[in-house]
Structure formats: structure tokens, C-alpha cells
Design an enzyme around this catalytic site. Structure first.
Site, mmCIF file in Angstrom:
data_model
loop_
_atom_site.group_PDB
_atom_site.id
_atom_site.type_symbol
_atom_site.label_atom_id
_atom_site.label_comp_id
_atom_site.label_asym_id
_atom_site.label_seq_id
_atom_site.Cartn_x
_atom_site.Cartn_y
_atom_site.Cartn_z
ATOM 1 N N ASP A 25 25.903 26.687 47.758
ATOM 2 C CA ASP A 25 25.801 27.712 46.724
ATOM 3 C C ASP A 25 24.641 28.619 47.131
ATOM 4 O O ASP A 25 23.477 28.256 46.990
ATOM 5 C CB ASP A 25 25.531 27.031 45.371
ATOM 6 N N LYS A 87 20.296 38.470 47.515
ATOM 7 C CA LYS A 87 21.748 38.496 47.321
ATOM 8 C C LYS A 87 22.193 39.797 46.655
ATOM 9 O O LYS A 87 23.302 40.262 46.869
ATOM 10 C CB LYS A 87 22.159 37.296 46.470
ATOM 11 N N GLU A 186 32.683 31.364 42.909
ATOM 12 C CA GLU A 186 31.830 30.430 42.177
ATOM 13 C C GLU A 186 32.522 29.798 40.958
ATOM 14 O O GLU A 186 32.425 28.578 40.776
ATOM 15 C CB GLU A 186 30.519 31.136 41.791
ATOM 16 N N ASP A 208 29.298 32.033 33.681
ATOM 17 C CA ASP A 208 28.261 31.777 34.685
ATOM 18 C C ASP A 208 27.141 32.801 34.548
ATOM 19 O O ASP A 208 27.296 33.959 34.931
ATOM 20 C CB ASP A 208 28.886 31.845 36.084
HETATM 21 MG MG MG Z 1 24.714 30.806 40.586
#
Ligand code: MG
Ligand code: ADP
Length: 622
Positions: A25, A87, A186, A208
Site C-alpha cells: 500500500d 503521492k 485500493e 476510504d
Molecule cells: Mg490509504
């Protein structure tokens, strides 16, 4: 005395040697690595027993650069060389990076190619390089923990990531020396972690809320297969924004000016974040900052973050609408991301969906755990009929263009559902129909790709070549069902067809097609250039012959006409005979030169005729 190891001749002493695969992840805030051991997925800790690796890289002017907790310690003392939230920059162009710039205090510069880079004590670094550092750290942790080299990894990405962001993630992995088995969305990983794939069917919402991104996904599970019904969210909303809201409140309480230097900004944010996390377990928290001290209660924090939370709920509502699912049809809600620890978040989500969300797995780890389970399947340690995730299209979908070339409209690995449109025009004067040929594959030429369907758009009003505007839309829904629509925009005539491209191709056929596309890439490019030249040649021949017929006698003498006719003949001949694109290109250029005078005279003539009979006013207005 050593025992002799006995095995059948020709067989390895360990016939079922396990291959080492992990799930990673790669988070905005924190990253994790997990693997399956004795049938159970677990995240792998570092030597100090820490599972979460802060996604932070520190570039030092002296001494070694570092990654993770150690790097995070430089947050306050050396903010410009301590890269956080990289990111958010991954796979982004300069414009996006500039927009994010006010939240990230780095010195952004561009390299010769115009790509954004960050100036650090160790020189310019790209977001891909920074991400690769994080991956490298996780890989070495995994290799220590598993006691051997890795064979591959599944890396998760937000459902929102576009092609460039996904590619950048892969590039970072390559740079770090990791073989990517697959990029996995994800939310899908989270659903797998909860073993929801073992249930018969159901509709699942995955909420999320991480540090930097918010994703909501509506998945449907039927007969062991996940379908992504809709995805939504906000790629620039997360726990960091809670921190900013709390930091702003703090700044006002402390009475600091609005223009903060990077260090002050960092101190406020760090303090805000610590307070927020503490408020998950306590009703209130005491804060000391500079010479100010005070109290932040959970109630006050809840009001500070309420607007942000409402934004996430609105995105949930939109996704349900996109999925055409009523909120009471949601069977299960999965919470992912560290920010879902905040109690107010859980309450809001439970209230909206009317279901108590699943929280028994650690929301920080759930994505990595699911990725590890998927990696285990892909590396071949598990056999049997494993689930197939239909959340990306396996091969590009394209359309045939002039010269037997394929123009890709939706690229492979694009998350579904997806819709993409492109405009085309007519090739011939007065053309009233257009053939649409739908293809699948990575190669450049139609003959090397798989034909999926053909249909015709009829009733295009006759116009000169290039005047009609035909918009072709490719849409792949959550079932992998492709529908293609062609519409002429001035007349609105429309035609459509439905195809099912994901099915019917076995996994190994897909692999073969991909391998072919790589091994033929060079030949294909050459062939493509030749075809493009041929199309140019055809257009040139057609245009010149038409022009000669119309104006040749008026504007050229006999000798000039003959000269042009010879040149066109020669071009026609080479067009048919040569397989060398350079030869054809040379002849096209030669004909272009020969016809220059003619073209110039035609231009003059048409301007004169346009001027005749019009007042100057009219022309200026036109
Ligand atoms: Mg995350
Ligand atoms: P990402 O996926 O963006 O890497 P994570 O899922 O690791 O993010 O979540 C990080 C976010 O979770 C941060 O904003 C962090 O402050 C927040 N967080 C971590 N622990 C808690 C907690 N106990 N209470 C509230 N928020 C938390």
C-alpha cells in the site's frame, strides 16, 4: 554427520517451492507491506516492530538520505528537504503541481523535458524517484522479514488514478527493482481483505479517507466476482485537510500572522495532527504552542471538520446515483484509511448508509492485507478457481482509421466504468456514411488486433472533406460491456452498437497479445509510419487530380499540366510499390514542390473571386 538429501532424479528437492510475493500500500501519508504466511495475510513490521512506514523521504546535504520515521524527524528542522505527500505529485504535470504548491512548501523546478521536479540538497528529484525510495525501503523490509528475494508485488492505487498516475507508480516500482504483478484499486483490495469475496453476493460501499485522498467505491459481488459499479471521491481531500482546518483554528487562537514561514507552518500542522489523533481516544486535549496554551475539545474539532465531512458524504451520494443503487440496498460498508478512526467520521458514515461499518480490521492496514492476498493468487501459490477482478480493461480498445491503422481510444488498464470520446472527420467530399470498426489490442495495425465489431453511421449531410464532425464515444460499463456511439454533430445523426470485450479472451491469450505488442513494437512503428504516408499520398493524389480537373486549364499551361501529371503518376506508382516509408516521403515532398505554383495561383484566384462583388465592410465583419 550430514544426512544425504534424497530426491527423485530430475525433481527438485523442494518441488513446491513457494514464490515470494507481497502486497504494497503505497500511501500518501503512510505505506505498508504485507504478505501471506500460513494462509493468513499480515503486515510486516520493521526491526522496531513498526508496521506503518511514513511516506517521507529526507534528502540530506551531509550524510545519508533516509526514509520513513527517521526522515519524518526532519519535518520541522529541514522542511524544504523533507518530502511528504509525494503521492499527490506522482504522474502530475506542472500545472497540477503548481496548484498543489501552496499546500506543499517545496522548491519546484522543471527539468529539460518540462517535467516537475523538487529541488533538494541532493539535487533535483522527481516524484517517481521519491516514491521509488519508499518502495525500496518496504522491499528490503520484506526481504529481511521473509528471508529472501521478492518475486513480485501487487501495488495499490486510488481508484481515481488516471493512466499517467498509474504509469508513474509502475515506473517507481521499476526504479526500485520491484516486479509489479498488478496495480490494484485500493477499495477492491479492502473488500478482499475482509474476505467479502467469500460471500455469495452483496453490494458493498468502501469509504476510504486517508491522509491525502478520499475515495468511495460501490462494488457488487456476485458469484465470486467483484464488479465496480461506481467510483467517486476527491483526490485532494483527506486527514491532512482536517489538520489544516485545526491548524488554522490554532493560528487564530495563538494570534499568529497569516503569512507563516515553512517552519511555523510545519509546527502548526504537526501540533494539529497530534491533537486530532489524540481526540479519537480522549474528549479533549491540552495544547501548548510557542507561549500559548489552551484546550481543544472533541466537540470543537467536530465543528471544524464538519464541512469536509459533508463533502465526503455528498460524494457518496453521487456515487450511489452513478451506480443506480438506492442507499438502503447497501449491504456492507467497509472503512479504510487512518482518518476513519476519527469517531465523527464513523458516525457520519453509519448515519448516511444506515449500516454499522466494518471496523474489525485495522483501517490503516486493510488495503495492504488485501493486496497481499491478491499477490498470493497472482504469483501462483494458490491454485483453483480464484476470483477474477473485472475492475480494469485488459487490452486497449481502439478504432480503425485511414490506412488500416488503429487509434486507441481507451487504453489498457483503465479502470472501469469509463467513457472516452474522440472526434473524427470525413475523408472524401460529399461522404454520407462512415464505417466504424472497433478493435482490441496493443498493436499499431488493424490486421494485428482483434476485431470486435463494425457498424456504419449513415445520413451524414454531404460536405467537403474534413468539414463533418463525427464524435465517437467508447463507453465501458462496470460489467465490461462496451457500447460505441457515433454522432455527427451538425446534423445529430447517431448510430450505436454494444460489444462485450472483456469476455471471450482467456488470460493466456491476453498475455500473448501483450507479448506480441512488445516484441513487434519497432516493426509496428515503421509500418505505422508507412501507412500514414500512404494515407497522405492518397489524399494528395485525390486533391491534385480534382484541382487539375477544376482549374488546370484556367491557371496552367500545357507543359505545366503535363509536368504535374507525370509527378502524380510517379507518386501513384511508388504508393503501390514501395514498403520503404522514406522513399514514399521523398516522393510526397517532390510532388508538393512541383505543385506549389499551382497551389499559389489557385489561392490568388479564390481570393480574387471572393473579393469580387463584396464590399470591404462585409469582409471585415466576416
Ligand atoms: Mg490509504
Ligand atoms: P494514506 O492512505 O493517505 O497514506 P492513511 O490511511 O495512512 O493515509 O491515513 C493517514 C491519516 O490518518 C492521517 O491524516 C492521520 O492523521 C490519520 N490518523 C491516523 N491515526 C489516527 C487516529 N488515531 N485518529 C484520527 N486520525 C488518525
Amino acid at each position: 554427520m550430514a544426512l544425504l538429501q534424497i530426491s527423485e532424479p530430475g525433481q527438485s528437492p523442494q518441488p513446491h517451492q513457494r514464490r515470494q510475493a507481497v502486497g504494497i500500500d503505497l500511501g500518501t501519508t503512510n505505506s505498508l507491506v504485507a504478505s501471506v504466511r500460513s494462509g493468513m495475510a499480515e503486515t510486516l513490521p520493521d526491526e522496531q516492530g513498526r508496521h506503518l512506514l511514513p511516506s517521507v523521504v529526507h534528502y540530506a546535504s551531509q550524510g545519508p538520505s533516509c526514509v520513513g520515521n527517521e526522515a519524518a524527524e526532519h519535518n520541522i528542522s529541514d522542511p524544504l528537504n523533507t518530502i511528504l505527500s509525494v503521492k499527490r505529485l506522482l504522474g502530475r504535470g506542472l500545472e497540477d503541481v503548481k496548484m498543489l504548491g501552496n499546500q506543499l512548501p517545496y522548491d519546484f523546478q522543471t527539468d529539460q523535458g518540462g517535467m516537475p521536479k523538487i529541488a533538494t540538497a541532493c539535487g533535483l528529484v522527481s516524484p517517481i524517484q521519491v516514491s521509488a525510495e519508499i518502495l525500496r525501503k518496504l522491499v528490503s523490509r520484506a526481504e529481511v522479514s521473509l528471508g529472501g528475494a521478492l518475486d513480485g508485488a501487487v501495488i495499490t492505487v486510488p481508484a481515481y488514478f488516471d493512466e499517467a498516475q498509474r504509469q508513474a507508480t509502475k515506473d517507481a516500482a521499476t526504479l526500485a527493482g520491484v516486479k509489479v504483478l498488478r496495480l490494484l484499486n485500493e477499495p477492491t483490495a479492502a473488500a478482499i481483505a475482509y474476505g467479502l469475496d467469500n460471500e455469495k453476493e452483496g453490494v458493498i460501499a468502501v469509504y476510504d479517507l486517508g491522509g491525502g485522498t478520499f475515495d468511495v467505491s460501490i462494488l457488487r459481488l456476485s458469484r465470486g466476482v467483484f464488479e465496480v459499479l461506481a467510483t467517486g471521491g476527491d483526490s485532494a481531500l483527506g486527514g491532512d485537510d482536517f489538520d489544516h482546518a485545526i491548524a488554522e483554528w490554532l493560528r487564530q487562537q495563538v494570534g499568529m500572522s497569516e503569512s507563516l514561514n515553512p517552519t511555523e507552518q510545519r509546527i502548526l500542522l504537526e501540533t494539529a495532527k497530534a491533537a486530532k489523533e489524540e481526540l479519537t481516544d480522549s474528549e479533549s486535549v491540552e495544547i501548548e504552542i510557542l507561549d500559548w496554551s489552551g484546550v481543544l475539545s472533541r466537540d470543537v474539532m467536530d465543528t471544524l471538520i464538519d464541512d469536509l465531512l459533508n463533502k465526503t458524504i455528498r460524494a457518496c451520494r453521487r456515487s450511489l446515483r452513478d451506480a443506480e443503487i438506492a442507499v438502503d440496498k447497501i449491504d456492507t460498508v467497509v472503512l479504510v484509511g487512518g482518518s476513519t478512526r476519527t469517531l465523527r467520521v464513523r458516525d457520519k458514515v453509519a448515519e448516511f448508509f444506515g449500516v454499522e461499518p466494518l471496523t474489525n480490521l485495522d483501517p490503516d492496514r486493510v488495503v495492504a492485507l488485501g493486496a497481499a492476498l491478491q499477490a498470493e493468487v497472482l504469483i501462483g501459490n494458490k491454485s483453483g478457481d480464484e476470483m477474477l477482478l473485472l475492475d480494469v480493461i485488459p487490452l486497449s480498445l481502439g478504432i480503425e482509421t485511414m490506412g488500416g491503422l488503429i487509434e486507441k481510444i481507451i487504453h489498457r488498464n483503465t479502470t472501469i466504468p469509463v467513457a472516452k470520446a474522440q472526434e473524427f472527420t470525413t475523408f472524401k467530399d460529399g461522404q454520407t456514411a462512415m464505417a466504424v470498426h472497433i478493435l482490441q489490442g496493443e498493436r499499431e495495425l488493424v490486421d494485428d488486433c482483434r476485431s470486435l465489431a463494425r457498424f456504419e453511421l449513415r445520413g451524414i449531410p454531404p460536405m467537403v472533406a474534413g468539414a463533418a464532425k463525427i464524435r465517437v464515444t467508447y463507453q465501458v460499463d462496470a460489467d465490461g460491456l462496451l457500447s460505441v456511439t457515433a454522432r455527427e454533430l451538425t446534423s445529430n445523426v447517431e448510430s450505436r452498437i454494444e460489444v462485450k470485450p472483456s469476455y471471450g479472451l482467456a488470460e493466456d491469450e491476453i498475455t500473448q497479445m501483450l507479448q506480441d505488442s512488445f516484441s513487434h513494437a519497432r516493426d509496428d512503428m515503421q509500418a505505422r509510419v508507412l501507412r500514414e504516408q500512404q494515407v497522405d499520398a492518397d489524399r494528395m493524389i485525390q486533391d491534385l487530380l480534382a484541382a487539375l480537373k477544376e482549374d488546370g486549364d484556367k491557371l496552367l499551361n500545357t507543359e505545366e499540366i503535363q509536368c504535374l501529371q507525370v509527378a502524380v503518376k510517379e507518386l501513384q506508382k511508388i504508393r503501390v510499390e514501395t514498403t520503404e516509408h522514406r522513399v514514399l516521403a521523398r516522393q510526397i515532398e517532390a510532388v508538393g514542390k512541383t505543385s506549389e505554383t499551382f497551389a499559389a495561383r489557385r489561392m490568388d484566384a479564390s481570393i480574387k473571386s471572393a473579393l469580387a462583388g463584396h464590399s470591404l465592410d462585409e469582409i471585415e465583419q466576416g
